[in-house]
Design an enzyme around this catalytic site. Structure first.
Site, PDB file in Angstrom:
ATOM      1  CD  GLU A 198      37.981  39.835  43.648  1.00  0.00           C
ATOM      2  OE1 GLU A 198      38.037  39.279  44.718  1.00  0.00           O
ATOM      3  OE2 GLU A 198      38.395  39.078  42.688  1.00  0.00           O
TER       4      GLU A 198
ATOM      5  CG  ASP B 280      29.482  47.243  31.353  1.00  0.00           C
ATOM      6  OD1 ASP B 280      30.499  47.769  31.513  1.00  0.00           O
ATOM      7  OD2 ASP B 280      29.471  46.859  30.138  1.00  0.00           O
TER       8      ASP B 280
ATOM      9  CG  HIS C  78      36.655  36.027  43.549  1.00  0.00           C
ATOM     10  ND1 HIS C  78      37.710  36.398  43.073  1.00  0.00           N
ATOM     11  CD2 HIS C  78      36.272  34.675  43.669  1.00  0.00           C
ATOM     12  CE1 HIS C  78      38.372  35.162  42.318  1.00  0.00           C
ATOM     13  NE2 HIS C  78      37.346  34.189  42.514  1.00  0.00           N
TER      14      HIS C  78
ATOM     15  CB  CYS D  89      39.882  32.651  44.511  1.00  0.00           C
ATOM     16  SG  CYS D  89      38.869  31.256  44.062  1.00  0.00           S
TER      17      CYS D  89
ATOM     18  CB  THR E  58      27.611  61.696  16.290  1.00  0.00           C
ATOM     19  OG1 THR E  58      28.805  61.435  17.143  1.00  0.00           O
ATOM     20  CG2 THR E  58      26.469  62.068  17.312  1.00  0.00           C
TER      21      THR E  58
ATOM     22  NE  ARG F 135      34.999  23.422  37.276  1.00  0.00           N
ATOM     23  CZ  ARG F 135      35.206  24.541  36.287  1.00  0.00           C
ATOM     24  NH1 ARG F 135      36.321  24.861  36.336  1.00  0.00           N
ATOM     25  NH2 ARG F 135      34.420  24.997  35.471  1.00  0.00           N
TER      26      ARG F 135
HETATM   27  N1  GLN Z   1      41.093  27.627  39.644  1.00  0.00           N
HETATM   28  C1  GLN Z   1      40.778  27.700  40.900  1.00  0.00           C
HETATM   29  C2  GLN Z   1      39.539  26.763  41.257  1.00  0.00           C
HETATM   30  O1  GLN Z   1      38.787  26.535  40.181  1.00  0.00           O
HETATM   31  C3  GLN Z   1      40.574  29.170  41.487  1.00  0.00           C
HETATM   32  C4  GLN Z   1      39.327  29.850  40.811  1.00  0.00           C
HETATM   33  C5  GLN Z   1      39.449  31.307  41.289  1.00  0.00           C
HETATM   34  O2  GLN Z   1      40.690  31.923  41.507  1.00  0.00           O
HETATM   35  N2  GLN Z   1      38.302  31.957  41.184  1.00  0.00           N
HETATM   36  O3  GLN Z   1      39.164  26.315  42.284  1.00  0.00           O
END
Ligand code: GLN
Length: 546
Positions: free
Chosen positions: A521, A74, A519, A382, A193, A474
């Site tokens: 997004e 959220d 990421h 990623c 409700t 990671r």
């Molecule tokens: N599993 C992968 C890592 O830990 C990629 C993680 C992901 O895509 N957010 O590095």
């Protein structure tokens, strides 16, 4: 507590998935459109300390903030709808609250007293709400779960008490509920409700406003009936009608007069809402001239909730290209060398999103190979970047068993590996991790700077040489293979400022091929689509028109 800060508590009744998160985000957006500053906080009754270790099948996406908090999805809605800067303090769970209270108890901070739900847990909850109050005119607090859940009770008690603490004129309660239409009776039913509000009132909270989820607008007669039974004014019952696109929600609320009502109740004077730009954006989104098909090759394909921000970012990329983005979810566990052409040939672009674990990995590598060889735009996020690097090492460098250590810890060519030690720009210290590290909170998390290289897809998209993006992983690109991979055609287009960490990779002789370690997004907004999504959709659209 900041002086005169106003608080809106949003609860939900009858059943979950009514869209409380969206409702809170939309209310935030409406208040911002009147020139107010808002922040939004989510209080989640579950016992996990954060959603970081939860299976996306159960919980949906884990949303990452700039400060590296792993939070409820959220918060993604809150950031997409408003300008609020969210972080660790914008999401508290029962686990986190108890963790804090128990830590204090062990330190002897309760001076020998018996530690109890009331007042200690409720005080801690109230304290957490105050943590986000400082820079906002209005704090919106969404309580997760549904009225009647055992776990919600301490949170509800805390927000009940909050009104007395903050002053009655500074606090309102908005309750989101369901008014179902029963086909056989040809009428809407108000009983669920009534029951939900009764439950809420039994714990001492009288809602000020009811937001009723329905298929169509409620008549004045039904609104009056609900008002009578729930002890609110007839003007305080609003229809939260189902809409085609989530960005319409604030517009529907505005039309119903929700913004005016909230301001009146909280005694806030503000200008009329400015919604023209938002309306224009919604218009564009609903009536695009073009259309583009994107394949998302992932594992959690059954549940679009797992890729909430990703789906939204793709939609935003569509808005900036005047295109409807049709998503084709491809389960990578079923993708093989034999069926890849048939499966992906209808798609104009291929996207491999983030993910964890080895299941379905080979299918994702096959998808990356297909996109490279067939010059189909490829966007690897990623894990999707890891797939691209492994594929290129295997097929262009002929390192047949190249892999990531996440999937094969003993691979002879660990092109993606577990970095054991590095200087961390987020925490400003040397971080260490190994195979035995805790799973929760040990990833590279949150915003990190990245330097871009000229004449690359990345630079063409961002048009600036330093960017900041959010991470959650990671494993990393292994620099030992950099020279070989570059020789094979890989372009390193983004790195950490000290050049130690590879953050973006690309391929040259390709219409658009990019993998990023972060990421993107998480930072896309409908009014400000993320540059990488904009460019990926643009390239895919070009491919569609061919
Ligand atoms: N599993 C992968 C890592 O830990 C990629 C993680 C992901 O895509 N957010 O590095």
């Amino acid at each position: 507590m900041a002086k005169n800060t106003k608080y809106i508590f949003v609860t939900g009744g009858v059943l979950s998935s009514l869209g409380k998160g969206l409702a809170s985000a939309a209310i935030g957006m409406l208040l911002e459109s009147r020139g107010l500053t808002v922040t939004i906080q989510k209080l989640d009754p579950y016992i996990n300390v954060d959603p970081g270790t939860m299976n996306p099948f159960q919980h949906g996406e884990v949303f990452v903030t700039d400060d590296g908090a792993e939070t409820d999805l959220d918060l993604g809605h809150y950031e997409r709808f408003t300008h609020a800067k969210l972080g660790k303090n914008n999401n508290f769970t029962t686990g986190k609250i108890y963790d804090q209270v128990i830590t204090k108890e062990r330190k002897g901070e309760y001076l020998g007293g018996t530690v109890q739900v009331i007042p200690h847990i409720t005080d801690e909850i109230k304290q957490s709400i105050r943590l986000v109050s400082d820079d906002a005119d209005v704090v919106i607090v969404e309580i997760g779960g549904t009225i009647g859940d055992i776990e919600s009770l301490p949170f509800l008690e805390a927000i009940r008490q909050f009104k007395a603490d903050a002053g009655a004129s500074n606090v309102i309660y908005i309750h989101l509920t369901l008014v179902p239409y029963i086909k056989t009776a040809c009428e809407v039913k108000t009983k669920p409700t009534q029951h939900s509000v009764k439950e809420l009132r039994s714990i001492g909270i009288q809602p000020d406003i009811l937001l009723c989820r329905t298929e169509s607008y409620l008549s004045q007669e039904i609104k009056s009936k609900i008002a009578l039974f729930c002890n609110v004014g007839a003007d305080d019952v609003f229809t939260a009608k189902d809409v085609d696109c989530i960005y319409e929600v604030p517009l529907v609320y505005n039309k119903e007069g929700l913004g005016d009502n909230i301001l009146k109740k909280l005694n806030i004077w503000a200008r009329a809402p400015r919604l023209d730009e938002w309306k224009e954006m919604v218009e564009k989104l609903k009536n695009p001239r073009f259309s583009v098909n994107i394949a998302i090759v992932g594992k959690y394909v059954d549940l679009t909730e797992s890729y909430k921000s990703l789906n939204e970012a793709l939609t935003h990329g569509g808005i900036s290209n005047d295109a409807r983005v049709n998503l084709q979810y491809v389960d990578s566990t079923t993708l093989t060398q034999e069926n890849v052409v048939q499966t992906l040939s209808k798609s104009d672009g291929v996207l491999v999103p983030g993910g964890f674990g080895s299941r379905g990995i080979e299918g994702k590598i096959i998808a990356a190979k297909y996109a490279r060889e067939n010059k189909v735009p490829y966007f690897g996020i990623c894990l999707g970047m890891h797939m691209a690097v492994i594929e290129i090492a295997r097929n262009l460098l002929n390192l047949e068993d190249a892999h990531g250590q996440e999937f094969d810890p003993y691979t002879p060519y660990p092109v993606i590996y577990l970095m054991k030690e590095w200087y961390d720009e987020q925490t400003h210290k040397i971080e260490k991790r190994d195979e035995d590290s805790d799973k929760g909170g040990t990833m590279r998390l949150g915003a990190y700077p990245c330097k871009l290289v000229p004449d690359t897809f990345a630079m063409a998209a961002y048009k600036q040489d330093e960017i900041s993006e959010r991470h959650r992983h990671r494993f990393e690109f292994n620099n030992e293979y950099i020279d070989q991979l570059v020789k094979a055609g890989l372009v390193i287009s983004g790195t950490s400022p000290d050049h130690e960490l590879v953050e973006i990779v690309e391929l040259k002789d390709h219409p658009w091929y990019l993998g990023c370690q972060f990421h993107p997004e998480f930072k896309s907004k409908p009014g400000n689509p993320h540059p990488l999504f904009r460019e990926f959709i643009k390239a895919s659209l070009k491919n569609a028109k061919k």
